[in-house]
Design a protein around this motif. Sequence first.
Motif, short mmCIF file in Angstrom:
data_model
loop_
_atom_site.label_atom_id
_atom_site.label_comp_id
_atom_site.label_asym_id
_atom_site.label_seq_id
_atom_site.Cartn_x
_atom_site.Cartn_y
_atom_site.Cartn_z
N ILE A 26 5.74 99.46 111.47
CA ILE A 26 6.62 98.53 110.75
C ILE A 26 5.99 97.14 110.75
O ILE A 26 5.21 96.81 111.65
N PRO A 27 6.29 96.34 109.74
CA PRO A 27 5.73 94.99 109.70
C PRO A 27 6.15 94.16 110.91
O PRO A 27 7.22 94.39 111.49
N PHE A 28 5.34 93.19 111.26
CA PHE A 28 5.60 92.39 112.44
C PHE A 28 6.93 91.66 112.36
O PHE A 28 7.63 91.52 113.36
N THR A 29 7.32 91.20 111.17
CA THR A 29 8.59 90.50 111.02
C THR A 29 9.76 91.38 111.44
O THR A 29 10.66 90.94 112.18
N LEU A 30 9.78 92.62 110.99
CA LEU A 30 10.84 93.54 111.36
C LEU A 30 10.76 93.88 112.85
O LEU A 30 11.79 93.93 113.54
N PHE A 31 9.56 94.08 113.35
CA PHE A 31 9.38 94.37 114.78
C PHE A 31 9.92 93.21 115.63
O PHE A 31 10.57 93.43 116.64
#
Length: 74
Positions: free
Chosen positions: A45-50
Amino acid sequence: MSTRGDRPGPRDVALAVFAVICAVAVAGPDYGWVGNRIEPFILGIPFTLFWNVLWVGLSFVVLLAYHVTGPRES
């Protein structure tokens, strides 16, 4: 709240400090510098969501610890 009247105990103060840290980490001015990017991908998953899922999970663990270590009511 504390059982000693209206004075908050150390657990309550620690929870309030954590809540402020969590709010700043997810929506504060540092989010644009730390959490607002797509790469690297973590667990697919993208870092923002993580970053957001990480803080929600950490909040769950802290609130669970706050509940478990609280005074027992009979």
